[in-house]
Design an enzyme around this catalytic site. Structure first.
Site, mmCIF file in Angstrom:
data_model
loop_
_atom_site.group_PDB
_atom_site.id
_atom_site.type_symbol
_atom_site.label_atom_id
_atom_site.label_comp_id
_atom_site.label_asym_id
_atom_site.label_seq_id
_atom_site.Cartn_x
_atom_site.Cartn_y
_atom_site.Cartn_z
ATOM 1 N N ASN A 213 0.846 -1.207 0.000
ATOM 2 C CA ASN A 213 0.000 0.000 0.000
ATOM 3 C C ASN A 213 0.872 1.243 0.000
ATOM 4 O O ASN A 213 2.102 1.166 -0.009
ATOM 5 C CB ASN A 213 -0.961 -0.029 1.196
ATOM 6 C CG ASN A 213 -0.211 -0.075 2.517
ATOM 7 O OD1 ASN A 213 0.537 0.835 2.843
ATOM 8 N ND2 ASN A 213 -0.392 -1.157 3.275
ATOM 9 N N ASP A 282 -4.205 -6.047 5.500
ATOM 10 C CA ASP A 282 -5.197 -6.839 6.222
ATOM 11 C C ASP A 282 -5.238 -8.273 5.720
ATOM 12 O O ASP A 282 -5.547 -9.182 6.464
ATOM 13 C CB ASP A 282 -6.581 -6.194 6.080
ATOM 14 C CG ASP A 282 -6.686 -4.940 6.936
ATOM 15 O OD1 ASP A 282 -6.129 -4.951 8.045
ATOM 16 O OD2 ASP A 282 -7.311 -3.953 6.477
ATOM 17 N N PHE A 332 -3.101 3.436 15.504
ATOM 18 C CA PHE A 332 -3.393 4.462 14.516
ATOM 19 C C PHE A 332 -4.569 3.999 13.674
ATOM 20 O O PHE A 332 -4.728 2.800 13.440
ATOM 21 C CB PHE A 332 -2.186 4.706 13.608
ATOM 22 C CG PHE A 332 -1.305 5.816 14.100
ATOM 23 C CD1 PHE A 332 -0.588 5.673 15.276
ATOM 24 C CD2 PHE A 332 -1.196 7.011 13.398
ATOM 25 C CE1 PHE A 332 0.216 6.697 15.750
ATOM 26 C CE2 PHE A 332 -0.393 8.039 13.852
ATOM 27 C CZ PHE A 332 0.314 7.887 15.024
ATOM 28 N N LYS A 346 -12.694 1.792 16.770
ATOM 29 C CA LYS A 346 -11.448 1.021 16.605
ATOM 30 C C LYS A 346 -10.694 0.916 17.918
ATOM 31 O O LYS A 346 -10.103 -0.111 18.231
ATOM 32 C CB LYS A 346 -10.577 1.684 15.527
ATOM 33 C CG LYS A 346 -9.586 0.737 14.898
ATOM 34 C CD LYS A 346 -9.017 1.263 13.600
ATOM 35 C CE LYS A 346 -9.966 1.108 12.420
ATOM 36 N NZ LYS A 346 -9.394 1.526 11.151
HETATM 37 N N1 CTP Z 1 -2.834 -3.060 12.735
HETATM 38 C C1 CTP Z 1 -2.005 -4.106 13.067
HETATM 39 N N2 CTP Z 1 -2.095 -5.286 12.405
HETATM 40 C C2 CTP Z 1 -3.015 -5.470 11.414
HETATM 41 C C3 CTP Z 1 -3.861 -4.395 11.065
HETATM 42 C C4 CTP Z 1 -3.746 -3.207 11.727
HETATM 43 O O1 CTP Z 1 -1.173 -3.929 13.961
HETATM 44 N N3 CTP Z 1 -3.073 -6.624 10.799
HETATM 45 C C5 CTP Z 1 -2.767 -1.802 13.484
HETATM 46 C C6 CTP Z 1 -2.272 -0.629 12.681
HETATM 47 O O2 CTP Z 1 -0.865 -0.492 12.791
HETATM 48 C C7 CTP Z 1 -3.002 0.522 13.329
HETATM 49 C C8 CTP Z 1 -4.310 -0.076 13.771
HETATM 50 O O3 CTP Z 1 -4.046 -1.478 13.873
HETATM 51 O O4 CTP Z 1 -2.361 0.954 14.508
HETATM 52 C C9 CTP Z 1 -5.498 0.197 12.873
HETATM 53 O O5 CTP Z 1 -5.385 -0.458 11.679
HETATM 54 P P1 CTP Z 1 -6.507 -0.364 10.513
HETATM 55 O O6 CTP Z 1 -6.032 -1.226 9.420
HETATM 56 O O7 CTP Z 1 -6.754 1.050 10.205
HETATM 57 O O8 CTP Z 1 -7.757 -0.943 11.215
HETATM 58 P P2 CTP Z 1 -8.528 -2.254 10.989
HETATM 59 O O9 CTP Z 1 -8.609 -2.913 12.298
HETATM 60 O O10 CTP Z 1 -7.909 -3.036 9.890
HETATM 61 O O11 CTP Z 1 -9.956 -1.761 10.563
HETATM 62 P P3 CTP Z 1 -10.563 -1.341 9.140
HETATM 63 O O12 CTP Z 1 -9.838 -2.143 8.088
HETATM 64 O O13 CTP Z 1 -11.972 -1.661 9.275
HETATM 65 O O14 CTP Z 1 -10.333 0.127 8.982
#
Ligand code: CTP
Length: 404
Positions: A213, A282, A332, A346
Protein backbone atom coordinates in the site's frame (compact mmCIF):
# COMPACT_ATOMS: atom_id res chain seq x y z
CA UNK A 1 11.91 23.65 10.00
CA UNK A 2 12.62 25.59 13.15
CA UNK A 3 13.71 22.95 15.58
CA UNK A 4 16.15 25.33 17.26
CA UNK A 5 14.03 28.49 17.28
CA UNK A 6 14.96 30.68 20.23
CA UNK A 7 18.13 28.72 21.01
CA UNK A 8 21.55 30.29 21.22
CA UNK A 9 24.40 27.95 20.42
CA UNK A 10 28.07 28.69 20.92
CA UNK A 11 29.91 26.74 18.24
CA UNK A 12 33.54 26.13 19.12
CA UNK A 13 36.06 25.12 16.47
CA UNK A 14 39.41 23.55 17.29
CA UNK A 15 42.26 22.45 15.03
CA UNK A 16 41.36 19.64 12.67
CA UNK A 17 40.56 19.05 9.04
CA UNK A 18 36.94 18.42 10.05
CA UNK A 19 36.64 22.22 10.35
CA UNK A 20 35.37 22.07 6.78
CA UNK A 21 32.22 20.37 8.10
CA UNK A 22 31.77 23.08 10.73
CA UNK A 23 30.78 25.51 7.98
CA UNK A 24 27.83 23.36 6.95
CA UNK A 25 26.97 22.65 10.57
CA UNK A 26 26.86 26.37 11.32
CA UNK A 27 24.54 26.91 8.35
CA UNK A 28 22.33 24.05 9.50
CA UNK A 29 22.05 25.44 13.03
CA UNK A 30 21.08 28.85 11.65
CA UNK A 31 18.55 27.30 9.25
CA UNK A 32 16.91 25.53 12.18
CA UNK A 33 16.36 28.91 13.82
CA UNK A 34 19.28 29.08 16.25
CA UNK A 35 21.50 32.07 16.76
CA UNK A 36 25.10 30.91 16.54
CA UNK A 37 28.15 32.48 18.09
CA UNK A 38 31.35 31.01 16.69
CA UNK A 39 34.45 30.81 18.87
CA UNK A 40 37.64 29.60 17.22
CA UNK A 41 41.00 28.45 18.54
CA UNK A 42 44.15 29.65 16.84
CA UNK A 43 44.74 26.15 15.45
CA UNK A 44 41.29 26.01 13.85
CA UNK A 45 42.10 29.15 11.85
CA UNK A 46 44.71 27.08 10.01
CA UNK A 47 41.82 25.05 8.56
CA UNK A 48 39.00 27.53 7.98
CA UNK A 49 38.86 31.29 8.15
CA UNK A 50 36.89 33.36 10.64
CA UNK A 51 35.52 35.21 7.60
CA UNK A 52 33.71 32.08 6.43
CA UNK A 53 32.30 31.41 9.88
CA UNK A 54 31.28 35.03 10.34
CA UNK A 55 29.44 35.06 7.03
CA UNK A 56 27.60 31.83 7.83
CA UNK A 57 26.69 32.72 11.42
CA UNK A 58 25.99 36.38 10.74
CA UNK A 59 28.07 37.36 13.78
CA UNK A 60 31.68 38.29 14.18
CA UNK A 61 33.82 35.45 15.45
CA UNK A 62 35.62 35.43 18.79
CA UNK A 63 39.03 33.85 19.13
CA UNK A 64 40.99 35.73 21.77
CA UNK A 65 40.43 36.03 25.49
CA UNK A 66 41.87 39.54 25.18
CA UNK A 67 39.12 40.66 22.78
CA UNK A 68 38.37 44.29 23.59
CA UNK A 69 34.94 44.27 21.96
CA UNK A 70 33.36 43.19 25.24
CA UNK A 71 32.81 46.17 27.51
CA UNK A 72 33.96 44.26 30.58
CA UNK A 73 36.69 42.47 28.57
CA UNK A 74 35.33 39.14 29.74
CA UNK A 75 34.27 37.38 26.57
CA UNK A 76 34.60 33.98 28.32
CA UNK A 77 31.98 34.95 30.89
CA UNK A 78 29.58 36.80 28.60
CA UNK A 79 29.58 34.26 25.78
CA UNK A 80 29.07 31.24 28.03
CA UNK A 81 26.29 32.83 30.09
CA UNK A 82 24.19 33.51 26.98
CA UNK A 83 24.44 29.99 25.54
CA UNK A 84 21.77 27.29 25.64
CA UNK A 85 24.59 24.90 24.72
CA UNK A 86 28.25 25.00 23.78
CA UNK A 87 29.07 22.64 20.93
CA UNK A 88 32.72 22.01 20.15
CA UNK A 89 32.86 20.65 16.60
CA UNK A 90 35.46 19.59 15.71
CA UNK A 91 36.90 18.76 19.11
CA UNK A 92 40.57 17.80 18.61
CA UNK A 93 42.44 15.30 20.79
CA UNK A 94 44.54 18.18 22.09
CA UNK A 95 41.51 20.29 23.02
CA UNK A 96 39.90 17.31 24.75
CA UNK A 97 43.06 16.80 26.81
CA UNK A 98 43.03 20.49 27.68
CA UNK A 99 39.40 20.32 28.83
CA UNK A 100 40.04 17.30 31.01
CA UNK A 101 42.84 19.12 32.78
CA UNK A 102 40.83 22.27 33.25
CA UNK A 103 43.16 24.20 30.96
CA UNK A 104 42.15 27.77 30.21
CA UNK A 105 44.93 29.21 28.06
CA UNK A 106 42.72 30.21 25.12
CA UNK A 107 39.26 31.72 24.86
CA UNK A 108 37.40 28.50 24.00
CA UNK A 109 38.83 26.34 26.80
CA UNK A 110 38.54 29.26 29.20
CA UNK A 111 34.89 29.65 28.25
CA UNK A 112 34.19 25.92 28.68
CA UNK A 113 35.78 26.00 32.13
CA UNK A 114 33.91 29.17 33.09
CA UNK A 115 30.49 27.96 31.97
CA UNK A 116 27.81 27.40 34.62
CA UNK A 117 28.09 23.62 34.51
CA UNK A 118 24.52 22.81 35.61
CA UNK A 119 22.88 25.27 33.21
CA UNK A 120 25.00 25.33 30.05
CA UNK A 121 25.61 21.89 28.53
CA UNK A 122 28.87 21.17 26.72
CA UNK A 123 28.65 18.90 23.67
CA UNK A 124 31.79 17.52 22.08
CA UNK A 125 32.11 16.21 18.52
CA UNK A 126 35.55 14.59 18.47
CA UNK A 127 37.54 14.47 15.23
CA UNK A 128 40.91 12.83 14.81
CA UNK A 129 42.97 10.13 13.17
CA UNK A 130 41.95 6.58 14.10
CA UNK A 131 45.17 5.88 16.04
CA UNK A 132 44.71 9.07 18.03
CA UNK A 133 41.10 8.10 18.69
CA UNK A 134 42.02 4.58 19.83
CA UNK A 135 44.92 5.76 22.02
CA UNK A 136 44.34 4.99 25.69
CA UNK A 137 44.99 8.64 26.56
CA UNK A 138 42.14 9.80 24.31
CA UNK A 139 39.77 7.11 25.52
CA UNK A 140 40.65 7.98 29.13
CA UNK A 141 40.09 11.67 28.40
CA UNK A 142 36.69 10.96 26.81
CA UNK A 143 35.60 9.10 29.91
CA UNK A 144 36.83 11.87 32.15
CA UNK A 145 35.20 14.59 30.07
CA UNK A 146 31.95 12.68 30.24
CA UNK A 147 32.30 12.21 34.02
CA UNK A 148 32.89 15.96 34.26
CA UNK A 149 29.52 16.61 32.63
CA UNK A 150 30.29 16.90 28.91
CA UNK A 151 28.22 14.99 26.36
CA UNK A 152 30.29 13.10 23.80
CA UNK A 153 28.43 12.94 20.49
CA UNK A 154 30.49 10.04 19.16
CA UNK A 155 32.46 9.72 15.95
CA UNK A 156 31.93 8.34 12.50
CA UNK A 157 33.92 5.63 10.85
CA UNK A 158 35.41 5.48 7.37
CA UNK A 159 37.95 7.09 5.07
CA UNK A 160 40.06 9.71 6.84
CA UNK A 161 41.88 12.71 5.41
CA UNK A 162 45.19 11.08 6.36
CA UNK A 163 44.40 8.22 3.98
CA UNK A 164 43.69 5.68 6.71
CA UNK A 165 40.32 4.10 7.36
CA UNK A 166 38.74 3.69 10.78
CA UNK A 167 37.01 5.42 13.71
CA UNK A 168 37.54 9.03 14.58
CA UNK A 169 35.97 11.03 11.76
CA UNK A 170 33.76 13.84 12.93
CA UNK A 171 30.06 13.05 12.45
CA UNK A 172 28.47 14.67 9.41
CA UNK A 173 26.92 18.10 9.84
CA UNK A 174 23.40 16.69 9.44
CA UNK A 175 24.04 14.04 12.11
CA UNK A 176 25.40 16.61 14.53
CA UNK A 177 22.43 18.83 13.86
CA UNK A 178 20.03 15.99 14.67
CA UNK A 179 22.01 15.27 17.84
CA UNK A 180 21.85 18.88 19.00
CA UNK A 181 18.10 19.10 18.32
CA UNK A 182 17.59 15.81 20.18
CA UNK A 183 19.74 16.90 23.08
CA UNK A 184 17.62 19.99 23.65
CA UNK A 185 14.29 18.14 23.67
CA UNK A 186 12.70 17.43 27.08
CA UNK A 187 13.54 13.90 28.27
CA UNK A 188 9.93 12.84 28.80
CA UNK A 189 10.62 9.17 28.07
CA UNK A 190 14.00 8.81 29.80
CA UNK A 191 14.63 5.18 30.68
CA UNK A 192 11.58 3.92 28.74
CA UNK A 193 11.67 1.31 26.04
CA UNK A 194 9.54 1.99 22.98
CA UNK A 195 8.63 -0.23 20.03
CA UNK A 196 7.24 1.40 16.88
CA UNK A 197 5.92 -0.33 13.75
CA UNK A 198 6.01 1.74 10.57
CA UNK A 199 5.43 1.70 6.84
CA UNK A 200 3.48 -0.75 4.74
CA UNK A 201 3.87 -4.51 4.67
CA UNK A 202 4.54 -6.41 1.49
CA UNK A 203 2.66 -9.65 0.94
CA UNK A 204 4.36 -11.70 -1.73
CA UNK A 205 2.40 -13.42 -4.48
CA UNK A 206 5.48 -14.90 -6.09
CA UNK A 207 9.20 -13.97 -6.08
CA UNK A 208 8.47 -10.99 -8.35
CA UNK A 209 5.11 -9.58 -7.30
CA UNK A 210 3.19 -8.73 -4.20
CA UNK A 211 0.52 -6.65 -2.54
CA UNK A 212 1.36 -3.51 -0.63
CA UNK A 213 0.00 0.00 0.00
CA UNK A 214 0.94 3.67 -0.16
CA UNK A 215 2.13 4.11 3.42
CA UNK A 216 5.42 6.05 3.32
CA UNK A 217 6.44 5.26 6.90
CA UNK A 218 7.14 8.96 7.52
CA UNK A 219 4.84 9.25 10.55
CA UNK A 220 6.24 6.13 12.24
CA UNK A 221 9.80 7.21 11.57
CA UNK A 222 9.04 10.67 12.98
CA UNK A 223 7.57 9.08 16.11
CA UNK A 224 10.60 6.82 16.52
CA UNK A 225 12.80 9.89 16.21
CA UNK A 226 10.72 11.90 18.68
CA UNK A 227 10.71 9.05 21.21
CA UNK A 228 14.48 8.78 20.90
CA UNK A 229 14.84 12.54 21.34
CA UNK A 230 12.75 12.20 24.49
CA UNK A 231 15.33 9.81 25.91
CA UNK A 232 13.71 6.45 25.11
CA UNK A 233 15.42 3.33 23.85
CA UNK A 234 13.64 2.80 20.54
CA UNK A 235 13.17 -0.23 18.29
CA UNK A 236 11.66 0.64 14.92
CA UNK A 237 10.12 -2.28 13.05
CA UNK A 238 9.89 -1.06 9.48
CA UNK A 239 8.16 -2.46 6.45
CA UNK A 240 9.70 -1.77 3.03
CA UNK A 241 10.34 1.99 2.92
CA UNK A 242 13.28 4.01 1.71
CA UNK A 243 13.71 6.34 4.67
CA UNK A 244 16.86 7.05 6.65
CA UNK A 245 16.93 5.52 10.12
CA UNK A 246 16.62 8.21 12.79
CA UNK A 247 19.81 8.65 14.83
CA UNK A 248 20.15 6.33 17.79
CA UNK A 249 17.16 4.20 16.79
CA UNK A 250 17.48 0.42 16.37
CA UNK A 251 15.80 -0.54 13.10
CA UNK A 252 14.48 -3.98 12.24
CA UNK A 253 13.46 -4.33 8.58
CA UNK A 254 10.60 -6.68 7.75
CA UNK A 255 8.49 -7.47 4.71
CA UNK A 256 5.23 -9.23 5.53
CA UNK A 257 2.68 -8.81 8.29
CA UNK A 258 3.76 -12.12 9.75
CA UNK A 259 7.42 -10.97 9.83
CA UNK A 260 6.28 -7.79 11.51
CA UNK A 261 4.27 -9.74 14.06
CA UNK A 262 7.27 -11.95 14.88
CA UNK A 263 9.61 -8.95 15.28
CA UNK A 264 7.02 -7.12 17.38
CA UNK A 265 6.23 -9.98 19.74
CA UNK A 266 9.98 -10.47 20.23
CA UNK A 267 10.49 -6.80 21.13
CA UNK A 268 7.40 -5.87 23.17
CA UNK A 269 7.96 -8.10 26.24
CA UNK A 270 10.74 -5.69 27.31
CA UNK A 271 8.95 -2.53 26.19
CA UNK A 272 7.00 0.11 28.12
CA UNK A 273 5.26 1.57 25.06
CA UNK A 274 4.09 0.08 21.76
CA UNK A 275 3.08 2.44 18.96
CA UNK A 276 1.53 0.75 15.93
CA UNK A 277 1.70 3.16 13.01
CA UNK A 278 2.26 0.51 10.33
CA UNK A 279 -0.30 0.15 7.57
CA UNK A 280 -0.35 -3.61 7.85
CA UNK A 281 -1.95 -5.42 4.92
CA UNK A 282 -5.20 -6.84 6.22
CA UNK A 283 -4.99 -9.79 3.85
CA UNK A 284 -2.27 -11.79 2.15
CA UNK A 285 -2.48 -14.10 -0.84
CA UNK A 286 -3.67 -17.52 0.32
CA UNK A 287 -0.83 -19.15 -1.57
CA UNK A 288 2.60 -17.88 -2.38
CA UNK A 289 4.14 -19.33 -5.51
CA UNK A 290 7.79 -20.40 -5.32
CA UNK A 291 8.20 -19.58 -9.00
CA UNK A 292 6.95 -16.57 -10.98
CA UNK A 293 3.33 -17.03 -12.03
CA UNK A 294 3.43 -17.06 -15.86
CA UNK A 295 0.77 -16.19 -18.42
CA UNK A 296 -0.48 -19.43 -19.93
CA UNK A 297 -1.41 -17.81 -23.25
CA UNK A 298 -5.13 -18.40 -22.81
CA UNK A 299 -5.81 -14.78 -21.85
CA UNK A 300 -7.31 -15.91 -18.53
CA UNK A 301 -6.16 -14.01 -15.45
CA UNK A 302 -5.30 -16.00 -12.36
CA UNK A 303 -7.85 -16.03 -9.57
CA UNK A 304 -6.40 -14.77 -6.35
CA UNK A 305 -7.63 -15.95 -2.97
CA UNK A 306 -6.76 -14.12 0.24
CA UNK A 307 -6.56 -14.95 3.90
CA UNK A 308 -6.59 -12.51 6.78
CA UNK A 309 -3.32 -11.43 8.34
CA UNK A 310 -2.81 -11.48 12.10
CA UNK A 311 -3.70 -8.21 13.80
CA UNK A 312 -0.40 -7.20 15.37
CA UNK A 313 -1.76 -4.42 17.56
CA UNK A 314 -4.69 -6.50 18.83
CA UNK A 315 -2.34 -9.41 19.56
CA UNK A 316 0.01 -7.23 21.61
CA UNK A 317 -2.91 -5.46 23.31
CA UNK A 318 -4.21 -8.85 24.53
CA UNK A 319 -0.91 -9.70 26.27
CA UNK A 320 -0.82 -9.75 30.06
CA UNK A 321 1.60 -6.83 30.20
CA UNK A 322 -0.65 -4.66 28.06
CA UNK A 323 -3.72 -5.60 30.06
CA UNK A 324 -1.98 -4.84 33.35
CA UNK A 325 -0.93 -1.41 32.04
CA UNK A 326 2.81 -2.26 32.06
CA UNK A 327 2.85 -1.92 28.27
CA UNK A 328 1.04 1.17 26.97
CA UNK A 329 -0.37 0.51 23.48
CA UNK A 330 -1.11 3.22 20.92
CA UNK A 331 -2.93 2.46 17.69
CA UNK A 332 -3.39 4.46 14.52
CA UNK A 333 -6.43 4.59 12.31
CA UNK A 334 -6.22 5.77 8.74
CA UNK A 335 -9.78 6.48 7.68
CA UNK A 336 -11.36 8.04 4.63
CA UNK A 337 -14.50 9.40 6.35
CA UNK A 338 -16.34 9.61 9.71
CA UNK A 339 -13.00 9.78 11.50
CA UNK A 340 -14.32 10.27 15.03
CA UNK A 341 -16.87 7.47 14.82
CA UNK A 342 -14.40 4.99 13.35
CA UNK A 343 -11.60 6.03 15.70
CA UNK A 344 -13.75 5.52 18.78
CA UNK A 345 -14.96 2.13 17.57
CA UNK A 346 -11.45 1.02 16.60
CA UNK A 347 -10.04 1.93 20.02
CA UNK A 348 -12.67 -0.22 21.69
CA UNK A 349 -12.22 -3.05 19.24
CA UNK A 350 -8.44 -3.12 19.57
CA UNK A 351 -8.65 -2.83 23.37
CA UNK A 352 -6.08 -0.03 23.66
CA UNK A 353 -5.87 3.08 25.86
CA UNK A 354 -5.02 5.55 23.07
CA UNK A 355 -5.88 5.67 19.39
CA UNK A 356 -4.67 8.28 16.91
CA UNK A 357 -7.01 8.93 14.01
CA UNK A 358 -6.05 10.53 10.74
CA UNK A 359 -7.48 10.83 7.25
CA UNK A 360 -5.44 8.40 5.13
CA UNK A 361 -5.44 10.20 1.77
CA UNK A 362 -4.43 13.46 3.52
CA UNK A 363 -1.41 11.96 5.24
CA UNK A 364 0.08 9.17 3.12
CA UNK A 365 3.42 10.36 1.75
CA UNK A 366 2.96 13.92 3.08
CA UNK A 367 5.39 15.71 5.35
CA UNK A 368 2.61 17.04 7.50
CA UNK A 369 -0.53 15.66 9.02
CA UNK A 370 -3.23 16.33 11.58
CA UNK A 371 -4.36 13.98 14.30
CA UNK A 372 -7.32 13.17 16.46
CA UNK A 373 -6.40 11.56 19.78
CA UNK A 374 -9.08 9.34 21.25
CA UNK A 375 -8.87 7.87 24.74
CA UNK A 376 -11.31 6.83 27.45
CA UNK A 377 -11.71 10.47 28.53
CA UNK A 378 -12.64 11.82 25.09
CA UNK A 379 -11.04 13.39 22.07
CA UNK A 380 -8.34 15.94 21.41
CA UNK A 381 -7.25 17.42 18.10
CA UNK A 382 -3.65 18.07 17.17
CA UNK A 383 -3.87 20.60 14.33
CA UNK A 384 -2.02 20.23 11.03
CA UNK A 385 1.73 20.47 11.44
CA UNK A 386 4.93 18.82 10.28
CA UNK A 387 5.01 15.13 11.18
CA UNK A 388 8.00 15.57 13.48
CA UNK A 389 6.16 18.34 15.36
CA UNK A 390 3.08 16.13 15.75
CA UNK A 391 5.29 13.21 16.75
CA UNK A 392 6.81 15.26 19.58
CA UNK A 393 3.34 16.32 20.72
CA UNK A 394 2.16 12.71 20.64
CA UNK A 395 5.19 11.61 22.66
CA UNK A 396 4.30 14.25 25.26
CA UNK A 397 0.68 13.03 25.32
CA UNK A 398 1.83 9.43 25.77
CA UNK A 399 4.31 10.41 28.51
CA UNK A 400 1.50 12.21 30.36
CA UNK A 401 -0.61 9.04 30.36
CA UNK A 402 2.07 6.61 31.54
CA UNK A 403 2.04 5.11 35.01
CA UNK A 404 4.73 6.83 37.13
N1 CTP B 1 -2.83 -3.06 12.74
C1 CTP B 1 -2.00 -4.11 13.07
N2 CTP B 1 -2.09 -5.29 12.40
C2 CTP B 1 -3.01 -5.47 11.41
C3 CTP B 1 -3.86 -4.40 11.06
C4 CTP B 1 -3.75 -3.21 11.73
O1 CTP B 1 -1.17 -3.93 13.96
N3 CTP B 1 -3.07 -6.62 10.80
C5 CTP B 1 -2.77 -1.80 13.48
C6 CTP B 1 -2.27 -0.63 12.68
O2 CTP B 1 -0.87 -0.49 12.79
C7 CTP B 1 -3.00 0.52 13.33
C8 CTP B 1 -4.31 -0.08 13.77
O3 CTP B 1 -4.05 -1.48 13.87
O4 CTP B 1 -2.36 0.95 14.51
C9 CTP B 1 -5.50 0.20 12.87
O5 CTP B 1 -5.38 -0.46 11.68
P1 CTP B 1 -6.51 -0.36 10.51
O6 CTP B 1 -6.03 -1.23 9.42
O7 CTP B 1 -6.75 1.05 10.21
O8 CTP B 1 -7.76 -0.94 11.21
P2 CTP B 1 -8.53 -2.25 10.99
O9 CTP B 1 -8.61 -2.91 12.30
O10 CTP B 1 -7.91 -3.04 9.89
O11 CTP B 1 -9.96 -1.76 10.56
P3 CTP B 1 -10.56 -1.34 9.14
O12 CTP B 1 -9.84 -2.14 8.09
O13 CTP B 1 -11.97 -1.66 9.27
O14 CTP B 1 -10.33 0.13 8.98
Amino acid sequence: MNDLAGKHIVLGLTGGIACYKAAELCRGLVKEGATVQVVMTEASEQFITPVTMQALSGRSVYSSQWDTREANNMAHINLSRQADAILVAPCSADFLAKLVHGGAGDLLSLMCLARPIERVPLLLAPAMNREMWAHPATQRNLQQASADGATILGVGSGFQACGETGDGRMLEAQELLEDVVAFLQPKLLAGRKVVVTAGPTFEALDPIRGITNHSSGKMGFAIARAAREAGADVALIAGPVSLATPRGVRRIDVQSARDMLAATTAATPQADIFIATAAVADWRPATQSEAKIKKDGSGAAPTLAFIENPDILATVARSDRARSGALFCVGFAAESHDLLKHARAKRERKGIPLLVGNIGPLTFGQDDNQMLLVDAQGEQELPRAAKIVLARQLVAEIARRLPR
